[in-house]
Design an enzyme around this catalytic site. Structure first.
Site, PDB file in Angstrom:
ATOM      1  N   ASP A   1      -2.865   1.982  -6.154  1.00 13.01           N
ATOM      2  CA  ASP A   1      -1.725   2.437  -4.700  1.00 13.01           C
ATOM      3  C   ASP A   1      -1.738   1.104  -4.363  1.00 13.01           C
ATOM      4  O   ASP A   1      -1.150   1.458  -3.195  1.00 13.01           O
ATOM      5  CB  ASP A   1      -1.951   3.984  -3.953  1.00 13.01           C
ATOM      6  CG  ASP A   1      -3.836   3.797  -3.453  1.00 13.01           C
ATOM      7  OD1 ASP A   1      -4.319   3.258  -3.896  1.00 13.01           O
ATOM      8  OD2 ASP A   1      -3.636   4.689  -2.869  1.00 13.01           O
ATOM      9  N   GLU A   2      -2.041   0.461  -4.864  1.00 14.30           N
ATOM     10  CA  GLU A   2      -2.422  -0.998  -2.948  1.00 14.30           C
ATOM     11  C   GLU A   2      -2.866  -2.098  -4.434  1.00 14.30           C
ATOM     12  O   GLU A   2      -3.222  -2.517  -5.076  1.00 14.30           O
ATOM     13  CB  GLU A   2      -3.127  -0.685  -2.290  1.00 14.30           C
ATOM     14  CG  GLU A   2      -4.361  -0.675  -2.804  1.00 14.30           C
ATOM     15  CD  GLU A   2      -5.469  -1.010  -1.500  1.00 14.30           C
ATOM     16  OE1 GLU A   2      -5.343  -1.533  -0.925  1.00 14.30           O
ATOM     17  OE2 GLU A   2      -6.508   0.279  -1.829  1.00 14.30           O
TER      18      GLU A   2
ATOM     19  N   ASP B   1       0.910  -1.301  -0.250  1.00 12.94           N
ATOM     20  CA  ASP B   1       0.085  -0.516   0.064  1.00 12.94           C
ATOM     21  C   ASP B   1       0.643   1.175  -0.019  1.00 12.94           C
ATOM     22  O   ASP B   1       1.631   1.353   0.783  1.00 12.94           O
ATOM     23  CB  ASP B   1      -0.806  -0.128   1.188  1.00 12.94           C
ATOM     24  CG  ASP B   1      -2.320   1.357   1.433  1.00 12.94           C
ATOM     25  OD1 ASP B   1      -2.130   1.620  -0.015  1.00 12.94           O
ATOM     26  OD2 ASP B   1      -2.750   1.042   1.975  1.00 12.94           O
TER      27      ASP B   1
END
Length: 369
Positions: free
Chosen positions: A108-109, A14
């Site tokens: 983003d993860e 993350d």
């Protein structure tokens, strides 16, 4: 009681305050300062906040007005999604140096299954550390990671030592870790559910685990079974490199509240056009149209209709959306409208997940993490 689980080595990576961190990376003058991406207009909403801003209570989805009230020195930055996509692709290329089993959740993860990996490294902990170091050295950004036996525990763990940290929950430690966890930390337990759990005397994983399956099903409906199993470390969902899209949507927040249905229809026309473009780009269609309405008092309402056939063309989408708008009287003036299409034709291609059953726990202590 022991758990007999399929033991995998799962990493959840993350990125730390991704959008805001990218802006600080590209503009050194913003480093160390409280910034918010988006939200600068009167009706704007914060898309992301730097850690410096979070100290003042600034959070994503907060109105720009409230964010500025919390942090008078807050600096608003316009979002640059093309730039975020560009960096996200570079991050994913790093992931694929280690495994092809990468399941992105957003820009983003992502989950990575490194049970068997391209580096031949038996330690998922060391792989996560190396990935984070590469992201920092090659891209100048920090990331946090969680490492454990399944996606649920890995995701919970990734939030444990944020920012720029990681946590490994070894197989033999899973049950103790979950029992001691604050219920608010459980992935899938939102603010409303947490409040309900508090009222039922459920404050930790141990409290949740003390409740029977029937009790949780009665209290939380379909989610009851999910809570019952995950607190016992049971979550058999595999890392899926090609995640099946479940819905596609577009929405608009208006500069001024709308009270005229004529103006709302004009906006719906634009939104339906955008949804149709996205559907055609993704080569998908769906049966269930949902109209999202957010009123001026911030209350949210959704109205849905499932058609007997798949649709993707704008005229049909718009017609259904119009019918939903006129389905009942509006409660107030409107600040946001959205159209989403679900029950997509991609879902017919999914492989049915195996039924999750409670099993006894036997942990492989020699399984290196």
């Amino acid at each position: 009681m022991s758990i007999d689980l399929p033991i995998r080595k799962i990493i959840h990576v993350d990125m730390d305050a991704f959008y805001a961190s990218v802006e600080q990376l590209d503009n050194p003058e913003l480093k160390g300062k409280p910034i918010a991406v988006g939200g600068s207009s009167k009706r704007g909403v914060v898309s992301a906040a730097s850690y410096e801003a979070r100290k003042f209570g600034v959070r994503s989805a907060m109105s720009g007005t409230q964010a500025k009230r919390n942090c008078p020195d807050l600096i608003f930055v316009r979002p640059r999604f093309d730039r975020y996509h560009e960096i996200s692709k570079k991050i994913r290329r790093i992931f694929h140096d280690y495994t092809d089993l990468v399941e992105p959740l957003s820009l983003d993860e992502a989950y990575l299954d490194v049970t068997e990996n391209k580096k031949g490294n038996p330690s998922a902990t060391l792989i996560a550390k190396e990935i984070r170091e590469r992201i920092f050295n090659e891209l100048g950004l920090t990331a946090s990671a969680g490492i454990s036996i399944n996606k649920f525990v890995a995701k919970v763990a990734s939030d444990y030592n944020k920012p720029n940290g990681q946590k490994t929950v070894n197989p033999e430690d899973v049950l103790d870790f979950l029992e001691q966890l604050d219920i608010r930390k459980f992935y899938g337990v939102g603010k409303v559910t947490a409040e309900k759990m508090y009222q039922l005397g459920i404050f930790t994983g141990k409290d949740l685990k003390s409740k029977s399956l029937d009790y949780l099903n009665d209290a939380f409906g379909k989610s009851g079974s999910y809570y019952y199993h995950v607190v016992r470390g049971i979550h058999n969902s595999e890392v899926k490199p090609n995640r099946t899209r479940k819905s596609l949507a577009a929405e608009r927040t208006f500069n001024e509240n709308l009270s005229s249905e004529i103006f709302m229809l004009q906006k719906l026309d634009q939104i339906a056009e955008e949804v149709s473009k996205r559907l055609k780009k993704g080569k998908v269609a769906g049966k269930t149209v949902t109209l999202k309405i957010k009123y001026s008092d911030f209350t949210l309402q959704t109205r849905s209709k499932t058609m007997p056939y798949f649709l993707s063309d704008k005229p049909l989408l718009l017609e259904v959306a119009k019918n939903l708008l006129f389905q009942e009287k509006l409660n107030n003036s409107v600040r946001l409208l959205g159209i989403s299409l679900s029950n997509l034709n991609t879902e017919s291609e999914k492989v049915k997940a195996k039924d999750t059953k409670e099993k006894s726990v036997s942990v492989q202590l020699k399984f290196e993490f």
